[in-house]
Write a protein that holds these residues in place. Sequence first.
Motif, PDB file in Angstrom:
ATOM      1  N   ALA A  99       0.855  -1.179   0.000  1.00 25.81           N
ATOM      2  CA  ALA A  99       0.000   0.000   0.000  1.00 25.81           C
ATOM      3  C   ALA A  99       0.891   1.229   0.000  1.00 25.81           C
ATOM      4  N   LEU A 100       0.416   2.284  -0.661  1.00 29.81           N
ATOM      5  CA  LEU A 100       1.211   3.506  -0.772  1.00 29.81           C
ATOM      6  C   LEU A 100       0.391   4.733  -0.376  1.00 29.81           C
ATOM      7  N   ASP A 101       1.087   5.823  -0.112  1.00 29.76           N
ATOM      8  CA  ASP A 101       0.497   7.066   0.380  1.00 29.76           C
ATOM      9  C   ASP A 101      -0.072   7.874  -0.788  1.00 29.76           C
ATOM     10  N   LYS A 102      -0.582   9.055  -0.485  1.00 30.78           N
ATOM     11  CA  LYS A 102      -1.070   9.955  -1.516  1.00 30.78           C
ATOM     12  C   LYS A 102       0.067  10.852  -2.014  1.00 30.78           C
ATOM     13  N   CYS A 103      -0.134  11.436  -3.174  1.00 29.20           N
ATOM     14  CA  CYS A 103       0.906  12.234  -3.821  1.00 29.20           C
ATOM     15  C   CYS A 103       1.047  13.589  -3.132  1.00 29.20           C
ATOM     16  N   LEU A 104       2.004  13.655  -2.213  1.00 26.50           N
ATOM     17  CA  LEU A 104       2.348  14.885  -1.508  1.00 26.50           C
ATOM     18  C   LEU A 104       3.852  14.897  -1.250  1.00 26.50           C
ATOM     19  N   PRO A 105       4.458  16.066  -1.066  1.00 25.46           N
ATOM     20  CA  PRO A 105       5.890  16.117  -0.769  1.00 25.46           C
ATOM     21  C   PRO A 105       6.225  15.336   0.498  1.00 25.46           C
ATOM     22  N   ASN A 106       7.347  14.654   0.466  1.00 25.47           N
ATOM     23  CA  ASN A 106       7.858  13.903   1.612  1.00 25.47           C
ATOM     24  C   ASN A 106       6.929  12.777   2.048  1.00 25.47           C
ATOM     25  N   ARG A 107       6.108  12.282   1.132  1.00 28.56           N
ATOM     26  CA  ARG A 107       5.243  11.135   1.417  1.00 28.56           C
ATOM     27  C   ARG A 107       5.648   9.983   0.517  1.00 28.56           C
ATOM     28  N   ARG A 108       5.497   8.783   0.989  1.00 30.79           N
ATOM     29  CA  ARG A 108       5.927   7.592   0.241  1.00 30.79           C
ATOM     30  C   ARG A 108       4.769   7.113  -0.644  1.00 30.79           C
ATOM     31  N   PHE A 109       4.637   7.785  -1.784  1.00 35.43           N
ATOM     32  CA  PHE A 109       3.495   7.528  -2.662  1.00 35.43           C
ATOM     33  C   PHE A 109       3.857   6.769  -3.921  1.00 35.43           C
ATOM     34  N   LEU A 110       5.135   6.437  -4.142  1.00 31.86           N
ATOM     35  CA  LEU A 110       5.540   5.813  -5.394  1.00 31.86           C
ATOM     36  C   LEU A 110       6.569   4.722  -5.119  1.00 31.86           C
ATOM     37  N   GLN A 111       6.429   3.617  -5.844  1.00 29.31           N
ATOM     38  CA  GLN A 111       7.367   2.504  -5.726  1.00 29.31           C
ATOM     39  C   GLN A 111       7.624   1.936  -7.108  1.00 29.31           C
ATOM     40  N   ILE A 112       8.886   1.678  -7.432  1.00 29.25           N
ATOM     41  CA  ILE A 112       9.254   1.059  -8.704  1.00 29.25           C
ATOM     42  C   ILE A 112       9.524  -0.417  -8.460  1.00 29.25           C
ATOM     43  N   LEU A 113       8.884  -1.275  -9.239  1.00 25.41           N
ATOM     44  CA  LEU A 113       9.043  -2.722  -9.103  1.00 25.41           C
ATOM     45  C   LEU A 113       9.369  -3.327 -10.459  1.00 25.41           C
ATOM     46  N   GLU A 114      10.072  -4.455 -10.436  1.00 21.48           N
ATOM     47  CA  GLU A 114      10.306  -5.224 -11.652  1.00 21.48           C
ATOM     48  C   GLU A 114       9.461  -6.481 -11.591  1.00 21.48           C
ATOM     49  N   VAL A 115       8.567  -6.630 -12.547  1.00 22.87           N
ATOM     50  CA  VAL A 115       7.637  -7.753 -12.591  1.00 22.87           C
ATOM     51  C   VAL A 115       7.729  -8.395 -13.961  1.00 22.87           C
ATOM     52  N   GLY A 116       7.792  -9.716 -13.996  1.00 24.53           N
ATOM     53  CA  GLY A 116       7.829 -10.415 -15.275  1.00 24.53           C
ATOM     54  C   GLY A 116       9.172 -10.283 -15.969  1.00 24.53           C
ATOM     55  N   GLU A 117       9.134 -10.355 -17.283  1.00 19.97           N
ATOM     56  CA  GLU A 117      10.358 -10.367 -18.072  1.00 19.97           C
ATOM     57  C   GLU A 117      10.736  -8.972 -18.541  1.00 19.97           C
ATOM     58  N   ASP A 118      11.996  -8.804 -18.877  1.00 20.12           N
ATOM     59  CA  ASP A 118      12.509  -7.528 -19.374  1.00 20.12           C
ATOM     60  C   ASP A 118      11.930  -7.252 -20.758  1.00 20.12           C
ATOM     61  N   ILE A 119      11.349  -6.085 -20.923  1.00 21.26           N
ATOM     62  CA  ILE A 119      10.790  -5.721 -22.235  1.00 21.26           C
ATOM     63  C   ILE A 119      11.403  -4.405 -22.715  1.00 21.26           C
ATOM     64  N   SER A 120      12.609  -4.131 -22.274  1.00 23.54           N
ATOM     65  CA  SER A 120      13.237  -2.847 -22.586  1.00 23.54           C
ATOM     66  C   SER A 120      13.360  -2.608 -24.087  1.00 23.54           C
ATOM     67  N   SER A 121      13.412  -3.670 -24.875  1.00 23.50           N
ATOM     68  CA  SER A 121      13.539  -3.500 -26.317  1.00 23.50           C
ATOM     69  C   SER A 121      12.201  -3.197 -26.986  1.00 23.50           C
TER      70      SER A 121
END
Length: 455
Positions: A251-273
Amino acid sequence: MRIAVEGCAHGELEKIYDTVGLIEKEQGIKVDLLICCGDFQSTRNLEDLNCMAVPPKYRDICTFYKYYSGEKKAPILTIFIGGNHEASNYLQELPYGGWVAPRIYYLGYAGVVSVGGIRIAGLSGIFKAHDYHKGHFEMAPYTESTVRSVYHIRNLEVFRLKQLSGQLDICISHDWPRGIYHHGNAEQLMRFKPFFREEIEKNTLGNETCEDLLNFLKPSYWFSAHLHCKFAAAVKHSSEGGEEKVTKFLALDKCLPNRRFLQILEVGEDISSQEDLKLIYDLEWLAILMLTNHLLSVKHVANYMPGPGGTERHNYTPTDEEKATVEERLGRNLEIPENFVPTVAAFNPDTDQKTHSQPAAQINPQTTLFCDTLGIDDPLRLLMILRKQPLNLGTAVEMPSWNDETINTEDDEEEATVVPPGEADEENPEGDETFVSFSTADSAENLLENFYGNI
């Protein structure tokens, strides 16, 4: 695939995209998909703003309208669900999902799609027991009661999600699943949010329907928002074969300064191409929608789902033949068409400063095309017919179908006389704040004849 997960957006789309862009630049990475867990606030103009269940002093147009109007383009493919602070009139146009702006896709009341090989399910809204068994009876302009009940979860969507088979990679809900705090650091959570303690000790914090779905679907990931804090947990599931599956909850917070509202995850296979990700319909989900269309209700009374022991079918997990029928209707093309079209004028900050009232309901050509193709009903269109409202399509003109045919949005026969459903009972307007913080193109006559028992 690299996914950015965001909590409550609260209309701050520009800031969210800027934050993702900054992370990409600092870490030298590319984010492929953004998932927002509700309170998205896709307000196109000041009329939409009046359809949000928030006090007038907190109604802020924010920045979504820039992406709706074309002034800006979403830099990342974006998927979101609805919460309890939404432009409900707009989202009601898209009950089965659709594009609210180019590259920004709403999953509907409930929905399942895949992108980059990742299967994603979502459930919009929050749980309120007194509305759970009712039909989708609300329609703009809303009353003080229906502006809130419109975003309450209904049993139909939960029933449909429980017909899914196979592996789900990601599930999204606005509410937390009840009891999820028992699978993470509950003491730390209560130190951060002391007012959660009583509900946690009574095991009442969160949504019991999401708890049920989590234990039934056993997805690899489950993302939520609503309670305005970051919390992680791991739920272990046992299977019949003794193999243990784990759902990673975040679960994540709401979009405000100094709040933990965003997380980057790697799921599945690499599709960078892969340069251009496409959203794909989930064939099983489409078959479920078609098979359960007769269970849809737009009535303000209890609408119970079938179960074991009854005389009617209660297992709607589709067979291969039923899925093949749906695939045939879509011309064997499951790619979601990028058929966004604006249906109202966007907010203009230079001229649009006057007070607006709530707008009348209108149907969306994306939904009409979707329903015509599957042979299912648009709940909003049913309500408009029942209440003798014009089938207003806004400023949209025509949309091509899968077979390049135009959509018929007018009823050729005289509409039947039906008594409109009653309005909702009055409820405590603060009861929805569970967190504490700052169609078919059929004639109306045939439609009502075929559907009357369920509306």
